[in-house]
Scaffold this motif. Structure first.
Motif, PDB file in Angstrom:
ATOM      1  N   ASP A  38       5.891  -7.445 -10.177  1.00 17.87           N
ATOM      2  CA  ASP A  38       4.894  -8.096  -9.331  1.00 17.87           C
ATOM      3  C   ASP A  38       3.883  -7.051  -8.867  1.00 17.87           C
ATOM      4  O   ASP A  38       4.208  -6.160  -8.075  1.00 17.87           O
ATOM      5  CB  ASP A  38       5.576  -8.754  -8.132  1.00 17.87           C
ATOM      6  N   GLN A  39       2.658  -7.163  -9.355  1.00 13.02           N
ATOM      7  CA  GLN A  39       1.647  -6.138  -9.098  1.00 13.02           C
ATOM      8  C   GLN A  39       1.350  -5.994  -7.606  1.00 13.02           C
ATOM      9  O   GLN A  39       1.205  -4.884  -7.094  1.00 13.02           O
ATOM     10  CB  GLN A  39       0.345  -6.485  -9.828  1.00 13.02           C
ATOM     11  N   THR A  40       1.255  -7.129  -6.906  1.00  8.50           N
ATOM     12  CA  THR A  40       0.920  -7.091  -5.488  1.00  8.50           C
ATOM     13  C   THR A  40       1.980  -6.332  -4.702  1.00  8.50           C
ATOM     14  O   THR A  40       1.670  -5.492  -3.845  1.00  8.50           O
ATOM     15  CB  THR A  40       0.767  -8.516  -4.938  1.00  8.50           C
ATOM     16  N   THR A  41       3.250  -6.611  -4.986  1.00  7.17           N
ATOM     17  CA  THR A  41       4.342  -5.925  -4.296  1.00  7.17           C
ATOM     18  C   THR A  41       4.323  -4.435  -4.593  1.00  7.17           C
ATOM     19  O   THR A  41       4.466  -3.607  -3.684  1.00  7.17           O
ATOM     20  CB  THR A  41       5.690  -6.527  -4.725  1.00  7.17           C
ATOM     21  N   LEU A  42       4.129  -4.071  -5.852  1.00  6.10           N
ATOM     22  CA  LEU A  42       4.134  -2.655  -6.222  1.00  6.10           C
ATOM     23  C   LEU A  42       2.992  -1.900  -5.557  1.00  6.10           C
ATOM     24  O   LEU A  42       3.172  -0.765  -5.102  1.00  6.10           O
ATOM     25  CB  LEU A  42       4.064  -2.519  -7.736  1.00  6.10           C
ATOM     26  N   LEU A  43       1.820  -2.515  -5.495  1.00  6.32           N
ATOM     27  CA  LEU A  43       0.692  -1.849  -4.835  1.00  6.32           C
ATOM     28  C   LEU A  43       0.943  -1.705  -3.337  1.00  6.32           C
ATOM     29  O   LEU A  43       0.578  -0.685  -2.736  1.00  6.32           O
ATOM     30  CB  LEU A  43      -0.614  -2.613  -5.085  1.00  6.32           C
ATOM     31  N   ASP A  44       1.571  -2.702  -2.743  1.00  5.90           N
ATOM     32  CA  ASP A  44       1.919  -2.596  -1.316  1.00  5.90           C
ATOM     33  C   ASP A  44       2.920  -1.471  -1.093  1.00  5.90           C
ATOM     34  O   ASP A  44       2.857  -0.767  -0.076  1.00  5.90           O
ATOM     35  CB  ASP A  44       2.495  -3.923  -0.810  1.00  5.90           C
ATOM     36  N   TRP A  45       3.832  -1.263  -2.025  1.00  4.15           N
ATOM     37  CA  TRP A  45       4.782  -0.155  -1.898  1.00  4.15           C
ATOM     38  C   TRP A  45       4.047   1.174  -1.902  1.00  4.15           C
ATOM     39  O   TRP A  45       4.373   2.071  -1.116  1.00  4.15           O
ATOM     40  CB  TRP A  45       5.777  -0.172  -3.057  1.00  4.15           C
ATOM     41  N   LEU A  46       3.065   1.304  -2.799  1.00  4.74           N
ATOM     42  CA  LEU A  46       2.303   2.556  -2.852  1.00  4.74           C
ATOM     43  C   LEU A  46       1.485   2.767  -1.581  1.00  4.74           C
ATOM     44  O   LEU A  46       1.351   3.892  -1.102  1.00  4.74           O
ATOM     45  CB  LEU A  46       1.376   2.559  -4.066  1.00  4.74           C
ATOM     46  N   ASP A  47       0.948   1.696  -1.044  1.00  4.79           N
ATOM     47  CA  ASP A  47       0.091   1.812   0.139  1.00  4.79           C
ATOM     48  C   ASP A  47       0.893   2.038   1.416  1.00  4.79           C
ATOM     49  O   ASP A  47       0.513   2.848   2.266  1.00  4.79           O
ATOM     50  CB  ASP A  47      -0.752   0.547   0.317  1.00  4.79           C
ATOM     51  N   LYS A  48       2.003   1.294   1.551  1.00  6.18           N
ATOM     52  CA  LYS A  48       2.698   1.231   2.834  1.00  6.18           C
ATOM     53  C   LYS A  48       4.110   1.793   2.792  1.00  6.18           C
ATOM     54  O   LYS A  48       4.736   1.969   3.842  1.00  6.18           O
ATOM     55  CB  LYS A  48       2.763  -0.224   3.318  1.00  6.18           C
ATOM     56  N   GLY A  49       4.619   2.047   1.605  1.00  7.64           N
ATOM     57  CA  GLY A  49       5.985   2.533   1.484  1.00  7.64           C
ATOM     58  C   GLY A  49       6.978   1.417   1.301  1.00  7.64           C
ATOM     59  O   GLY A  49       6.665   0.235   1.465  1.00  7.64           O
ATOM     60  N   THR A  50       8.193   1.787   0.963  1.00  7.91           N
ATOM     61  CA  THR A  50       9.303   0.867   0.783  1.00  7.91           C
ATOM     62  C   THR A  50      10.588   1.636   1.046  1.00  7.91           C
ATOM     63  O   THR A  50      10.666   2.846   0.775  1.00  7.91           O
ATOM     64  CB  THR A  50       9.334   0.283  -0.646  1.00  7.91           C
ATOM     65  N   PRO A  51      11.622   0.991   1.583  1.00  9.53           N
ATOM     66  CA  PRO A  51      12.897   1.686   1.775  1.00  9.53           C
ATOM     67  C   PRO A  51      13.452   2.310   0.497  1.00  9.53           C
ATOM     68  O   PRO A  51      14.241   3.259   0.559  1.00  9.53           O
ATOM     69  CB  PRO A  51      13.814   0.567   2.290  1.00  9.53           C
ATOM     70  N   LEU A  52      13.007   1.810  -0.668  1.00 14.60           N
ATOM     71  CA  LEU A  52      13.471   2.369  -1.930  1.00 14.60           C
ATOM     72  C   LEU A  52      13.041   3.818  -2.108  1.00 14.60           C
ATOM     73  O   LEU A  52      13.673   4.571  -2.843  1.00 14.60           O
ATOM     74  CB  LEU A  52      12.959   1.530  -3.103  1.00 14.60           C
ATOM     75  N   PHE A  53      11.947   4.219  -1.439  1.00 15.92           N
ATOM     76  CA  PHE A  53      11.507   5.605  -1.515  1.00 15.92           C
ATOM     77  C   PHE A  53      12.382   6.523  -0.668  1.00 15.92           C
ATOM     78  O   PHE A  53      12.410   7.732  -0.881  1.00 15.92           O
ATOM     79  CB  PHE A  53      10.053   5.731  -1.031  1.00 15.92           C
ATOM     80  N   GLY A  54      13.052   5.963   0.333  1.00 16.35           N
ATOM     81  CA  GLY A  54      13.858   6.787   1.230  1.00 16.35           C
ATOM     82  C   GLY A  54      12.993   7.553   2.214  1.00 16.35           C
ATOM     83  O   GLY A  54      11.857   7.186   2.498  1.00 16.35           O
ATOM     84  N   GLU A  55      13.519   8.643   2.718  1.00 15.74           N
ATOM     85  CA  GLU A  55      12.797   9.461   3.691  1.00 15.74           C
ATOM     86  C   GLU A  55      11.657  10.238   3.031  1.00 15.74           C
ATOM     87  O   GLU A  55      11.696  10.538   1.841  1.00 15.74           O
ATOM     88  CB  GLU A  55      13.766  10.445   4.368  1.00 15.74           C
ATOM     89  N   GLY A  56      10.661  10.579   3.837  1.00 17.80           N
ATOM     90  CA  GLY A  56       9.549  11.390   3.333  1.00 17.80           C
ATOM     91  C   GLY A  56       8.688  10.647   2.333  1.00 17.80           C
ATOM     92  O   GLY A  56       8.376  11.185   1.261  1.00 17.80           O
ATOM     93  N   PHE A  57       8.283   9.416   2.676  1.00 16.76           N
ATOM     94  CA  PHE A  57       7.559   8.564   1.737  1.00 16.76           C
ATOM     95  C   PHE A  57       6.295   9.211   1.203  1.00 16.76           C
ATOM     96  O   PHE A  57       6.035   9.198  -0.002  1.00 16.76           O
ATOM     97  CB  PHE A  57       7.219   7.226   2.415  1.00 16.76           C
ATOM     98  N   SER A  58       5.498   9.805   2.059  1.00 17.89           N
ATOM     99  CA  SER A  58       4.214  10.352   1.631  1.00 17.89           C
ATOM    100  C   SER A  58       4.385  11.434   0.568  1.00 17.89           C
ATOM    101  O   SER A  58       3.697  11.440  -0.454  1.00 17.89           O
ATOM    102  CB  SER A  58       3.451  10.913   2.835  1.00 17.89           C
ATOM    103  N   ASP A  59       5.322  12.350   0.789  1.00 13.09           N
ATOM    104  CA  ASP A  59       5.571  13.419  -0.190  1.00 13.09           C
ATOM    105  C   ASP A  59       6.115  12.859  -1.496  1.00 13.09           C
ATOM    106  O   ASP A  59       5.740  13.322  -2.584  1.00 13.09           O
ATOM    107  CB  ASP A  59       6.548  14.448   0.380  1.00 13.09           C
ATOM    108  N   LYS A  60       7.000  11.883  -1.382  1.00 17.18           N
ATOM    109  CA  LYS A  60       7.583  11.305  -2.593  1.00 17.18           C
ATOM    110  C   LYS A  60       6.539  10.540  -3.392  1.00 17.18           C
ATOM    111  O   LYS A  60       6.583  10.513  -4.628  1.00 17.18           O
ATOM    112  CB  LYS A  60       8.762  10.409  -2.228  1.00 17.18           C
TER     113      LYS A  60
END
Length: 274
Positions: free
Chosen positions: A133-155
């Motif tokens: 889902d493109q919309t969800t994936l772009l929102d993850w890049l913009d706002k983060g997701t728990p899947l990234f874990g800690e340190g979202f910006s660096d990851k």
């Protein structure tokens, strides 16, 4: 708003449909968003404006994703090349754009794939996630997701930089070492197959390949298959009607107005459509 515009997006009013996520057959909202951007930009639009809008190739997903590349740099040659192309890009998927080619290869084959890997790498589940889902994936890049874990910006930075080199390598392998010669239409193209061409190849013929800009995420919608870049969705017929000056109305059909290869009108709209 003073006009009606739709591009197959979820356009029901706020209420249970959104709360319950009813229906998953709508397309992503980016084409509708871009249409509103253009229509809201001035009060009066003429025939030329309407023709340009139907063939508008600006990618809102590209604009959002590339915003995260601002200020990044790398000593790696391929990563630096990718950054130089994408950081200075206008986000139009023009048919002759090297940045458009690199972006689509990067996003569709590498960045999106790595993001979906965060959900699951189970071989039984992973195929079910494509195309994602493109919309969800772009929102993850913009706002983060728990899947990234800690340190979202660096990851996020590490993810972006790690997926650029393989995209450049992919483009080099298929389109040559000179990035200055890359063009989106080297891969992205239309092709109209005559249904009986394989039976009568001497008298019946296909039309194409025809250069194509845009993508399934642009107002000029033309989704393509990943194996060879051939477009399989989009507008075969376009029309702009000048209400009140009806004879000024224009249209284009694809690839022509006749299905008979012996006719001069079999493919006479092909290049104009392209």
């Amino acid at each position: 708003r003073g006009y009606v515009a739709t591009a197959n997006e979820m356009n029901l009013p706020a209420g249970p449909a959104q709360q319950l996520n009813l229906g998953y057959e709508f397309t992503d909202p980016f084409r509708a968003q871009r249409s509103r951007e253009v229509l809201d930009s001035k009060r009066v639009h003429d025939l030329a404006d309407s023709r340009a809008l139907q063939c508008d190739d600006l990618s809102i997903p590209a604009r959002r994703i590339c915003a995260h590349l601002t200020g990044l740099s790398s000593a790696d040659e391929d990563t630096a090349l990718a950054l130089s192309l994408l950081q200075n890009w206008d986000h139009h998927l023009a048919d002759d754009s090297a940045a458009a080619l690199l972006f689509e290869v990067w996003w569709m084959k590498f960045l999106k794939t790595r993001m979906l890997d965060l959900v699951s790498t189970d071989p039984a589940i992973r195929p079910l996630l494509a195309p994602g889902d493109q919309t969800t994936l772009l929102d993850w890049l913009d706002k983060g997701t728990p899947l990234f874990g800690e340190g979202f910006s660096d990851k996020r930075i590490k993810l972006l930089l790690a997926t650029l080199p393989p995209a450049v390598a992919d483009c080099r392998a298929r389109f040559g070492d000179d990035a200055g010669q890359w063009q989106w239409a080297d891969w992205h193209h239309g092709h109209f197959e005559h249904p009986l061409a394989n039976v009568h190849p001497d008298t019946l013929r296909d039309v194409g390949p025809l250069r194509q800009g845009g993508s399934h995420m642009t107002v000029m919608a033309n989704g393509y298959r990943m194996k060879d870049g051939r477009c399989f969705t989009g507008a075969s017929f376009r029309m702009v009607v000048d209400v009140g000056q009806w004879d000024d109305s224009v249209f284009v059909n694809a690839p022509g107005q006749s299905g008979d290869p012996r006719s001069p009108h079999y493919d006479d709209h092909g290049r104009l459509w392209s």
